[in-house]
Design a protein around this motif. Structure first.
Motif, PDB file in Angstrom:
ATOM      1  N   SER A  84     -18.476  -1.241  12.736  1.00 14.68           N
ATOM      2  CA  SER A  84     -17.865   0.152  13.028  1.00 14.68           C
ATOM      3  C   SER A  84     -17.493   0.211  14.282  1.00 14.68           C
ATOM      4  CB  SER A  84     -18.744   1.428  12.723  1.00 14.68           C
ATOM      5  OG  SER A  84     -18.391   2.545  13.175  1.00 14.68           O
ATOM      6  N   ASP A  85     -16.508   0.743  14.661  1.00 14.07           N
ATOM      7  CA  ASP A  85     -15.749   1.228  16.121  1.00 14.07           C
ATOM      8  C   ASP A  85     -16.568   2.367  16.670  1.00 14.07           C
ATOM      9  OD1 ASP A  85     -14.797   3.089  14.508  1.00 14.07           O
ATOM     10  OD2 ASP A  85     -12.849   2.961  15.307  1.00 14.07           O
ATOM     11  N   ILE A  86     -17.828   2.905  15.925  1.00 11.62           N
ATOM     12  CA  ILE A  86     -18.341   4.144  16.408  1.00 11.62           C
ATOM     13  C   ILE A  86     -19.387   3.650  17.215  1.00 11.62           C
ATOM     14  CG2 ILE A  86     -19.977   5.886  15.847  1.00 11.62           C
ATOM     15  CD1 ILE A  86     -18.381   6.163  13.024  1.00 11.62           C
ATOM     16  N   VAL A  87     -19.793   4.260  18.559  1.00 12.90           N
ATOM     17  CA  VAL A  87     -20.678   3.894  19.423  1.00 12.90           C
ATOM     18  C   VAL A  87     -21.684   5.084  19.843  1.00 12.90           C
ATOM     19  CG1 VAL A  87     -19.743   1.872  20.358  1.00 12.90           C
ATOM     20  CG2 VAL A  87     -19.358   3.891  21.708  1.00 12.90           C
ATOM     21  N   THR A  88     -22.628   4.859  20.166  1.00 15.42           N
ATOM     22  CA  THR A  88     -23.576   6.105  20.762  1.00 15.42           C
ATOM     23  C   THR A  88     -23.680   5.620  22.154  1.00 15.42           C
ATOM     24  OG1 THR A  88     -25.669   5.151  20.397  1.00 15.42           O
ATOM     25  CG2 THR A  88     -24.765   6.750  18.904  1.00 15.42           C
ATOM     26  N   VAL A  89     -23.603   6.727  23.211  1.00 15.95           N
ATOM     27  CA  VAL A  89     -23.615   6.420  24.786  1.00 15.95           C
ATOM     28  C   VAL A  89     -24.805   7.013  25.341  1.00 15.95           C
ATOM     29  CG1 VAL A  89     -22.483   6.456  26.663  1.00 15.95           C
ATOM     30  CG2 VAL A  89     -21.150   5.983  24.645  1.00 15.95           C
ATOM     31  N   SER A  90     -25.740   6.473  26.021  1.00 15.09           N
ATOM     32  CA  SER A  90     -26.784   7.003  26.738  1.00 15.09           C
ATOM     33  C   SER A  90     -26.175   7.184  28.147  1.00 15.09           C
ATOM     34  CB  SER A  90     -27.934   6.153  26.823  1.00 15.09           C
ATOM     35  OG  SER A  90     -28.463   5.970  25.442  1.00 15.09           O
ATOM     36  N   ILE A  91     -26.592   8.548  28.322  1.00 17.51           N
ATOM     37  CA  ILE A  91     -26.367   9.033  30.131  1.00 17.51           C
ATOM     38  C   ILE A  91     -27.353   9.813  30.516  1.00 17.51           C
ATOM     39  CG2 ILE A  91     -24.655  10.419  31.546  1.00 17.51           C
ATOM     40  CD1 ILE A  91     -22.502   9.995  28.834  1.00 17.51           C
ATOM     41  N   ALA A  92     -28.261   9.212  31.393  1.00 17.10           N
ATOM     42  CA  ALA A  92     -29.128  10.026  32.016  1.00 17.10           C
ATOM     43  C   ALA A  92     -28.676  11.021  33.204  1.00 17.10           C
ATOM     44  CB  ALA A  92     -30.400   9.149  32.486  1.00 17.10           C
TER      45      ALA A  92
END
Length: 105
Positions: free
Chosen positions: A2-10
């Motif tokens: 998939s071209d879907i991503v999750t992005v973590s941002i602290a």
């Protein structure tokens, strides 16, 4: 894949997390952003620090990452903010369709 991503941002605190969340969703750089409290221990400038932070998890598309990174860097208080994208191996068809629709300009 998939071209879907999750992005973590602290984020340093709740106010910063809420501000970034609003900016990301309003700009259609994230379809959804979740947040939760974390405790981080990390190396910084020759020492070891520990901090309470708010972790954001943004759901977006791979093509949105350059603009997402630019927005986060412009509005984040850290010199080097955490911006980590992880590919999503699978998403339900309904969720994937909703996410893409939410990110359309």
């Amino acid at each position: 894949m998939s071209d879907i991503v999750t992005v973590s941002i602290a984020c340093a605190n709740e106010a910063e997390a809420q501000s970034l969340t609003g900016l990301l969703v309003t700009a259609r750089l994230a379809a959804c952003v979740q947040s939760h409290e974390i405790r981080s221990t990390y190396r910084w400038k020759g020492g070891i620090d520990t901090a309470n932070e708010i972790m954001l998890t943004a759901k977006t598309l791979l093509e949105k990452l350059p603009m997402l990174e630019k927005l986060v860097k412009q509005h984040h208080s850290y010199d080097v903010p955490e911006i980590l994208a992880v590919p999503v191996a699978w998403a339900s068809a309904d969720y994937a369709a909703w996410l893409r629709e939410a990110l359309e300009v």
